[in-house]
Write a protein that holds these residues in place. Structure first.
Motif, short mmCIF file in Angstrom:
data_model
loop_
_atom_site.label_atom_id
_atom_site.label_comp_id
_atom_site.label_asym_id
_atom_site.label_seq_id
_atom_site.Cartn_x
_atom_site.Cartn_y
_atom_site.Cartn_z
N PRO A 30 0.88 -1.16 -0.09
CA PRO A 30 0.05 0.04 0.15
C PRO A 30 0.87 1.29 0.05
CG PRO A 30 -0.78 -1.61 1.60
CD PRO A 30 0.61 -1.99 1.31
N LYS A 31 0.43 2.34 -0.79
CA LYS A 31 1.05 3.53 -0.83
C LYS A 31 0.69 4.40 0.44
CE LYS A 31 2.93 2.49 -4.74
NZ LYS A 31 4.37 1.85 -4.84
N PRO A 32 1.73 5.02 1.01
CA PRO A 32 1.39 5.78 2.20
C PRO A 32 0.63 6.84 1.98
CG PRO A 32 3.85 6.06 1.63
CD PRO A 32 3.24 5.21 0.86
N ALA A 33 -0.41 7.50 2.79
CA ALA A 33 -1.11 8.76 2.64
C ALA A 33 -0.27 9.79 2.30
CB ALA A 33 -2.41 8.70 3.60
N PRO A 34 -0.80 10.85 1.79
CA PRO A 34 -0.11 12.31 1.73
C PRO A 34 0.26 12.64 3.10
CG PRO A 34 -1.79 12.10 0.18
CD PRO A 34 -1.99 11.11 0.91
N GLY A 35 1.58 12.94 3.38
CA GLY A 35 2.01 13.56 4.68
C GLY A 35 2.19 12.42 5.82
N GLN A 36 2.12 11.12 5.33
CA GLN A 36 2.45 10.04 6.31
C GLN A 36 3.68 9.35 5.91
OE1 GLN A 36 -0.74 7.23 6.49
NE2 GLN A 36 -1.47 8.16 8.32
N PRO A 37 4.57 9.09 6.79
CA PRO A 37 5.70 8.40 6.38
C PRO A 37 5.35 6.98 5.73
CG PRO A 37 5.36 8.09 8.70
CD PRO A 37 4.23 9.01 8.02
N GLY A 38 6.40 6.33 5.07
CA GLY A 38 6.33 5.16 4.77
C GLY A 38 7.24 4.99 3.40
N THR A 39 7.09 3.68 2.80
CA THR A 39 7.95 3.55 1.75
C THR A 39 7.29 3.55 0.55
OG1 THR A 39 7.49 1.38 2.07
CG2 THR A 39 9.44 2.18 3.37
N ASP A 40 8.10 3.92 -0.72
CA ASP A 40 7.60 3.76 -1.97
C ASP A 40 8.27 2.71 -2.67
OD1 ASP A 40 6.34 4.56 -4.17
OD2 ASP A 40 7.77 6.09 -5.03
N SER A 41 7.47 1.63 -2.31
CA SER A 41 7.93 0.18 -2.64
C SER A 41 7.09 -0.36 -3.59
CB SER A 41 7.97 -0.83 -1.50
OG SER A 41 8.52 -2.02 -2.11
N ASP A 42 7.94 -1.02 -4.71
CA ASP A 42 7.36 -1.88 -5.85
C ASP A 42 7.27 -3.23 -5.47
OD1 ASP A 42 6.45 0.44 -7.28
OD2 ASP A 42 8.43 0.54 -8.33
N PHE A 43 7.40 -3.52 -4.08
CA PHE A 43 7.70 -5.08 -3.86
C PHE A 43 6.42 -5.96 -3.78
CE2 PHE A 43 7.13 -8.18 -0.50
CZ PHE A 43 8.15 -9.19 -0.86
N LEU A 44 6.45 -6.80 -4.58
CA LEU A 44 5.15 -7.83 -4.70
C LEU A 44 5.41 -9.11 -4.32
CD1 LEU A 44 2.12 -8.14 -5.68
CD2 LEU A 44 3.19 -8.62 -8.09
N PRO A 45 4.64 -9.45 -3.21
CA PRO A 45 5.17 -11.02 -2.83
C PRO A 45 4.69 -11.90 -3.74
CG PRO A 45 3.65 -9.73 -1.06
CD PRO A 45 3.76 -8.90 -2.45
N THR A 46 5.35 -13.12 -3.81
CA THR A 46 4.91 -14.08 -4.50
C THR A 46 3.84 -15.21 -3.95
OG1 THR A 46 6.91 -15.24 -4.16
CG2 THR A 46 6.81 -13.84 -6.05
N GLU A 47 4.02 -15.23 -2.49
CA GLU A 47 3.27 -16.21 -2.11
C GLU A 47 1.97 -15.93 -1.48
OE1 GLU A 47 4.45 -19.44 -0.79
OE2 GLU A 47 6.49 -19.09 -1.87
N PRO A 48 0.84 -16.65 -1.24
CA PRO A 48 -0.12 -16.16 -0.71
C PRO A 48 -0.17 -15.58 0.47
CG PRO A 48 -0.55 -18.67 -1.49
CD PRO A 48 0.89 -18.03 -1.69
N GLU A 49 -1.05 -14.53 1.07
CA GLU A 49 -0.86 -13.68 2.33
C GLU A 49 -1.96 -14.34 3.11
OE1 GLU A 49 0.95 -9.46 0.88
OE2 GLU A 49 -0.98 -9.70 0.56
N LEU A 50 -1.56 -14.69 4.34
CA LEU A 50 -2.13 -15.33 5.14
C LEU A 50 -2.65 -14.55 5.94
CD1 LEU A 50 0.02 -18.26 6.53
CD2 LEU A 50 -1.60 -18.30 4.69
#
Length: 136
Positions: A30-50
């Motif tokens: 998820p992209k951070p909301a404007p003004g919130q810290p976070g990462t600008d990552s394009d990482f996409l997991p390959t496994e199902p998310e439990l």
């Protein structure tokens, strides 16, 4: 609520016919909301998310991508899970923040963990509850 026993691996949970698992296919961070810290990552997991696993022995595992930084999200998320599944709180173990075991929910940002990531967990628990009722 945090048990010291070894938890089953992701593969064991996904392939055990006696375990009910609610998961989703991988999604981008998820992209951070404007003004919130976070990462600008394009990482996409390959496994199902439990999100939820109900084990044959009655234990319930909840998975969340955030970590508890003293705000009590482990307890709050565990309570949400227990209430939605109508189980006792002591049967719930929350797995938080482990990159290979939890949903890709972006960075932990204070109370946003409850405001944002509690809803998918609650929905997954409700889905598990409905499936358990169907099986009964």
């Amino acid at each position: 609520m945090m048990h010291t026993e070894t938890l089953p691996s992701r593969q064991a949970l996904l392939h055990d016919p006696d375990t009910l698992v609610v998961y989703r296919d991988p999604v981008p961070t998820p992209k951070p909301a404007p003004g919130q810290p976070g990462t600008d990552s394009d990482f996409l997991p390959t496994e199902p998310e439990l999100f939820v696993a109900v084990l044959a022995d009655g234990r319930v595992l909840g998975f969340n991508g955030h970590v508890d930084l003293g705000t009590g999200i482990r307890t709050a998320l565990g309570q949400i899970l227990a209430e939605e599944l109508n189980v006792t709180f002591d049967t719930v173990t929350m797995v938080l923040g482990h990159p290979r075991d939890v949903p890709n929910q972006g960075p932990t940002i204070a109370s946003a963990s409850i405001q944002i990531s509690a809803e998918p967990l609650r929905r997954a628990a409700a889905q598990a509850r409905e499936r358990l009722l169907d099986l009964a």
